[in-house]
Design an enzyme around this catalytic site. Structure first.
Site, mmCIF file in Angstrom:
data_model
loop_
_atom_site.group_PDB
_atom_site.id
_atom_site.type_symbol
_atom_site.label_atom_id
_atom_site.label_comp_id
_atom_site.label_asym_id
_atom_site.label_seq_id
_atom_site.Cartn_x
_atom_site.Cartn_y
_atom_site.Cartn_z
ATOM 1 N N HIS A 1 1.130 -1.172 -0.091
ATOM 2 C CA HIS A 1 -0.021 -0.074 0.417
ATOM 3 C C HIS A 1 1.380 1.440 0.114
ATOM 4 O O HIS A 1 1.905 1.249 0.749
ATOM 5 C CB HIS A 1 -0.726 -0.141 1.271
ATOM 6 N N TYR B 1 -8.980 5.353 8.226
ATOM 7 C CA TYR B 1 -8.775 5.689 9.805
ATOM 8 C C TYR B 1 -10.170 7.429 10.357
ATOM 9 O O TYR B 1 -9.536 7.931 9.660
ATOM 10 C CB TYR B 1 -7.455 6.580 9.814
ATOM 11 N N PRO C 1 -3.766 0.279 18.968
ATOM 12 C CA PRO C 1 -3.036 -0.551 17.493
ATOM 13 C C PRO C 1 -3.921 0.701 16.572
ATOM 14 O O PRO C 1 -3.037 0.593 15.073
ATOM 15 C CB PRO C 1 -4.465 -2.075 16.853
ATOM 16 N N LYS D 1 1.531 -0.994 14.995
ATOM 17 C CA LYS D 1 2.753 -0.885 14.915
ATOM 18 C C LYS D 1 3.391 -1.788 16.270
ATOM 19 O O LYS D 1 4.926 -2.313 16.309
ATOM 20 C CB LYS D 1 3.125 0.238 16.622
ATOM 21 N N TYR E 1 4.698 6.076 10.059
ATOM 22 C CA TYR E 1 3.824 5.096 9.708
ATOM 23 C C TYR E 1 4.232 3.924 9.011
ATOM 24 O O TYR E 1 4.105 2.656 9.006
ATOM 25 C CB TYR E 1 2.060 5.771 9.680
#
Ligand code: RFL
Ligand code: PHB
Length: 389
Positions: free
Chosen positions: A72, A200, A292, A296, A384
């Site tokens: 991604h 998100y 979560p 990570k 990220y």
């Protein structure tokens, strides 16, 4: 029995460490409390950082991940009825891989079984001893008999509830903790994902996340009260709530279907310092937990493994103790940055009891800043995709 390293726990940390050691000719025995199929059945993380992908390649277990995983290049943040994409690859030159923890565990177990290395499942009463001296050993029970394995080092890869951290004298350990006043209700369903990347979502009704395991298997989460019971969440209620928390363009693309996994997980940040006591090292969830929201947990376990592996390899190959002695400080420097990032993502995206109308507007202003400032987007993206080792 005698071996060089006893690894307690056959989760991703223990199996990955075992594989890297085996490839370097260092003997290790893994002791796992649960049965093999129980370990394989746990549904957990789904996002691998580039560094984790590289480490799995180095361990020689990357083939299926590259064939079946989904690379991604971005994620979307949703708030105020709109989706905003963060171009991870454009901003950092790096990407993430969607490949479930279940699959990582499966690949590591298969490789270990093929190599003939010893893994003892259903090991009861596992207990590390003598790690503050030169001759550590581990005892465990199997089939009604107590066994003992002498070793040079013990790796505590036994998760948050394991015995390794609990075996350290409390005055040698400092812990830091934050519990969040909500949980995540997660489901898996055999339906195509709502989007080709993760979403998100911040919403006044609470956080939501659209993730996936493949092009035909979706993983979705909604924030829920900690004391909610899974039974209170019919599939219908779940799909309805998920759609309400997403912008219309994403909600319209959610394809509902029967869920085949549904669990509620609490969210917590936790760090134990140091991560090494004499010849016992704590690795992964045994030493730290993150909520979560930053994806990570598994990735931190992998970076711990890499630092410990380098230390052990230098000890055996070069007779050099420096890297092993530096394990705790090297690992903790990276751990704390991921703890901060996961806390920040959680704080920005969830509804807290005191969020209120003011807090909601502050969160939306912060999200607006993050998606419209290149500097702020880059800061999110760098964290990220994973900070350097
Ligand atoms: P694990 O995976 O917990 O593995 C530890 C292993 O040790 C065994 N064990 C023992 N063995 C012998 N003797 C004892 N006394 C033992 N006590 C325990 C256990 O049976 C187990 O097999 O730790 P590890 O290897 O450090 O790996 C860490 C990751 O599993 C973890 O960070 C992530 O899964 C966290 N996590 C998530 N991370 C993400 O990045 N994204 C997610 O979506 C996500 N979802 C989750 C999660 C963790 C969860 N837990 C721990 C309850 C969802 C859940 C439900
Ligand atoms: C998942 O796919 O399970 C997942 C993805 C991203 C997260 C957490 C969980 O931040």
């Amino acid at each position: 029995m005698r071996t060089q390293v006893v690894i307690i726990g056959a989760g991703p940390s223990g199996l990955l460490l075992g594989q890297l050691l085996a490839n370097s000719g260092i003997d290790a025995v893994i002791l796992e409390r649960a049965e093999r199929d129980y370990v394989l059945g746990r549904v957990r993380a789904g996002v691998l950082e580039q560094g984790t992908v590289d480490l799995l390649d180095e361990a020689g277990v990357g083939a299926r991940m590259h064939a079946e995983g989904l690379p991604h290049d971005g994620i979307s943040l949703a708030y105020g009825h709109e989706l905003h994409r963060i171009g991870l690859h454009d901003l950092t030159g790096r990407r993430v891989m969607i490949y479930g923890q279940t699959e990582v565990t499966h690949d590591l177990m298969s490789e270990r079984e093929a190599s003939g290395a010893t893994t003892i499942y259903s090991a009861g009463q596992v207990q590390p001893h003598g790690f503050d001296g030169a001759s550590p050993y581990v005892t465990y029970e199997k089939d009604g008999t107590t066994h003992r394995i002498d070793c040079d080092f013990i790796a505590g890869c036994d998760g948050f509830h394991g015995i390794s951290r609990k075996s350290v004298p409390p005055d040698a350990l400092r812990t830091y903790e934050r519990a969040y006043p909500f949980g995540w209700l997660g489901i898996l369903a055999e339906v195509p994902p709502a989007d080709h990347e993760l979403i998100y979502a911040n919403h006044p009704r609470g956080f939501a996340l659209c993730s996936m395991r493949s092009e035909c298997r979706s993983r979705y989460y909604v924030q829920c009260p900690l004391d909610d019971k899974v039974e209170a969440w019919s599939d219908e209620r779940f799909w309805d709530e998920l759609r309400r928390r997403l912008p219309a363009e994403a909600a319209d693309r959610v394809i509902a279907g029967p869920s085949f996994e549904k669990t509620i997980a609490p969210l917590r940040s936790f760090v134990a310092e140091p991560m090494q006591f004499g010849r016992l090292s704590l690795v992964g969830d045994a030493a730290h937990i993150v909520p979560p929201t930053g994806a990570k947990g598994l990735n931190l376990a992998a970076s711990d493994v890499r630092y410990l592996f380098e230390g052990l390899r230098e000890h055996y190959r070069d007779r050099s103790p420096a890297a092993l002695q530096a394990y705790s400080s090297r690992a903790l420097a990276r751990v704390w940055k991921a703890v901060r990032f996961s806390w920040w993502m959680t704080t920005m995206l969830h509804r807290f009891p005191d969020t209120g109308a003011f807090g909601q507007r502050i969160q939306e202003a912060e999200l607006d800043y993050v998606v419209h400032s290149r500097a702020a987007s880059t800061a999110l993206a760098e964290n990220y995709v994973g900070l350097p080792y």
